[in-house]
Design a protein around this motif. Structure first.
Motif, mmCIF file in Angstrom:
data_model
loop_
_atom_site.group_PDB
_atom_site.id
_atom_site.type_symbol
_atom_site.label_atom_id
_atom_site.label_comp_id
_atom_site.label_asym_id
_atom_site.label_seq_id
_atom_site.Cartn_x
_atom_site.Cartn_y
_atom_site.Cartn_z
ATOM 1 N N ALA A 1 0.828 -1.212 0.000
ATOM 2 C CA ALA A 1 0.000 0.000 0.000
ATOM 3 C C ALA A 1 0.860 1.258 0.000
ATOM 4 C CB ALA A 1 -0.934 0.002 1.211
ATOM 5 N N HIS A 2 2.109 1.154 0.445
ATOM 6 C CA HIS A 2 3.002 2.311 0.525
ATOM 7 C C HIS A 2 4.088 2.284 -0.550
ATOM 8 C CE1 HIS A 2 1.526 4.228 4.250
ATOM 9 N NE2 HIS A 2 1.027 3.023 4.442
ATOM 10 N N GLN A 3 3.880 1.509 -1.624
ATOM 11 C CA GLN A 3 4.828 1.493 -2.737
ATOM 12 C C GLN A 3 4.850 2.864 -3.390
ATOM 13 O OE1 GLN A 3 7.033 -0.604 -2.921
ATOM 14 N NE2 GLN A 3 6.475 -2.334 -4.199
ATOM 15 N N PRO A 4 6.018 3.333 -3.801
ATOM 16 C CA PRO A 4 6.070 4.645 -4.450
ATOM 17 C C PRO A 4 5.403 4.629 -5.817
ATOM 18 C CG PRO A 4 8.213 3.570 -4.529
ATOM 19 C CD PRO A 4 7.324 2.704 -3.687
ATOM 20 N N ASP A 5 4.821 5.763 -6.175
ATOM 21 C CA ASP A 5 4.213 5.888 -7.503
ATOM 22 C C ASP A 5 5.297 6.210 -8.534
ATOM 23 O OD1 ASP A 5 4.809 8.596 -7.198
ATOM 24 O OD2 ASP A 5 2.736 9.186 -6.806
ATOM 25 N N GLU A 6 4.892 6.511 -9.757
ATOM 26 C CA GLU A 6 5.853 6.779 -10.829
ATOM 27 C C GLU A 6 6.702 8.016 -10.565
ATOM 28 O OE1 GLU A 6 2.023 8.724 -11.522
ATOM 29 O OE2 GLU A 6 2.514 6.614 -11.295
ATOM 30 N N ARG A 7 6.272 8.883 -9.654
ATOM 31 C CA ARG A 7 7.038 10.090 -9.296
ATOM 32 C C ARG A 7 7.880 9.873 -8.045
ATOM 33 N NH1 ARG A 7 2.788 14.410 -8.641
ATOM 34 N NH2 ARG A 7 4.578 15.485 -7.752
ATOM 35 N N GLY A 8 7.884 8.631 -7.524
ATOM 36 C CA GLY A 8 8.686 8.324 -6.352
ATOM 37 C C GLY A 8 8.078 8.804 -5.050
ATOM 38 N N ARG A 9 6.758 8.937 -5.029
ATOM 39 C CA ARG A 9 6.077 9.416 -3.828
ATOM 40 C C ARG A 9 5.108 8.357 -3.316
ATOM 41 N NH1 ARG A 9 7.383 14.588 -3.022
ATOM 42 N NH2 ARG A 9 8.036 15.821 -4.789
ATOM 43 N N CYS A 10 4.937 8.342 -2.008
ATOM 44 C CA CYS A 10 4.023 7.383 -1.385
ATOM 45 C C CYS A 10 2.593 7.884 -1.513
ATOM 46 C CB CYS A 10 4.369 7.210 0.092
ATOM 47 S SG CYS A 10 3.218 6.112 0.943
ATOM 48 N N PRO A 11 1.710 7.097 -2.126
ATOM 49 C CA PRO A 11 0.328 7.533 -2.301
ATOM 50 C C PRO A 11 -0.492 7.518 -1.012
ATOM 51 C CG PRO A 11 0.598 5.324 -3.164
ATOM 52 C CD PRO A 11 1.961 5.803 -2.742
ATOM 53 N N GLN A 12 -0.025 6.823 0.013
ATOM 54 C CA GLN A 12 -0.763 6.731 1.275
ATOM 55 C C GLN A 12 -0.376 7.821 2.265
ATOM 56 O OE1 GLN A 12 -3.281 4.536 1.746
ATOM 57 N NE2 GLN A 12 -2.909 3.983 -0.377
ATOM 58 N N CYS A 13 0.864 8.208 2.270
ATOM 59 C CA CYS A 13 1.365 9.206 3.225
ATOM 60 C C CYS A 13 1.274 10.587 2.607
ATOM 61 C CB CYS A 13 2.811 8.890 3.614
ATOM 62 S SG CYS A 13 2.989 7.357 4.516
ATOM 63 N N SER A 14 0.080 11.073 2.513
ATOM 64 C CA SER A 14 -0.088 12.344 1.823
ATOM 65 C C SER A 14 -0.521 13.444 2.774
ATOM 66 C CB SER A 14 -1.126 12.202 0.714
ATOM 67 O OG SER A 14 -2.361 11.828 1.270
ATOM 68 N N GLY A 15 -0.170 14.638 2.386
ATOM 69 C CA GLY A 15 -0.679 15.828 3.047
ATOM 70 C C GLY A 15 -1.917 16.262 2.279
#
Length: 115
Positions: A53-67
């Motif tokens: 669930a915390h795999q990085p997206d194509e931009r290298g960002r975590c989709p779950q740990c968002s502001g």
């Protein structure tokens, strides 16, 4: 999720973790062997699900740990904690002097206490 349900969920999860800790530390040899046979697979499966669930997206960002509008750069806190507890030989890093918890090797995730 309403507060009562959320509190009950936290309580039951922490109660289960406490039970597993007690069994691992205080159980007899057959109980600890049974624990290894059943619970290690469940716990590794839980870690895999959480890390997926915390795999990085194509931009290298975590989709779950968002502001509000931004996702955190990888590795996020979940991956850092996984590494500290599953890989690092000495366990979590020693306390260092730093302004921010993450810089000092401390978790930036709030700890939930069982009620």
């Amino acid at each position: 999720m309403d507060e009562v349900l959320s509190s009950a969920l936290r309580s039951v999860v922490f109660a289960r973790l406490d039970y597993l800790d007690r069994l691992a530390h205080d159980g007899d040899e057959p109980s600890r062997a049974a624990l290894a046979d059943t619970e290690i697979t469940r716990l590794t499966g839980a870690w895999r699900s959480l890390l997926t669930a915390h795999q990085p997206d194509e931009r290298g960002r975590c989709p779950q740990c968002s502001g509000r509008r931004r996702h955190r750069r990888h590795p996020c806190t979940v991956w850092t904690i996984a590494h500290q507890h599953l890989i690092a030989a000495a366990g979590p890093p020693e306390h260092r002097t730093s302004r921010h918890a993450a810089g000092a090797g401390r978790s930036t995730v709030a700890t939930l206490e069982a009620s």
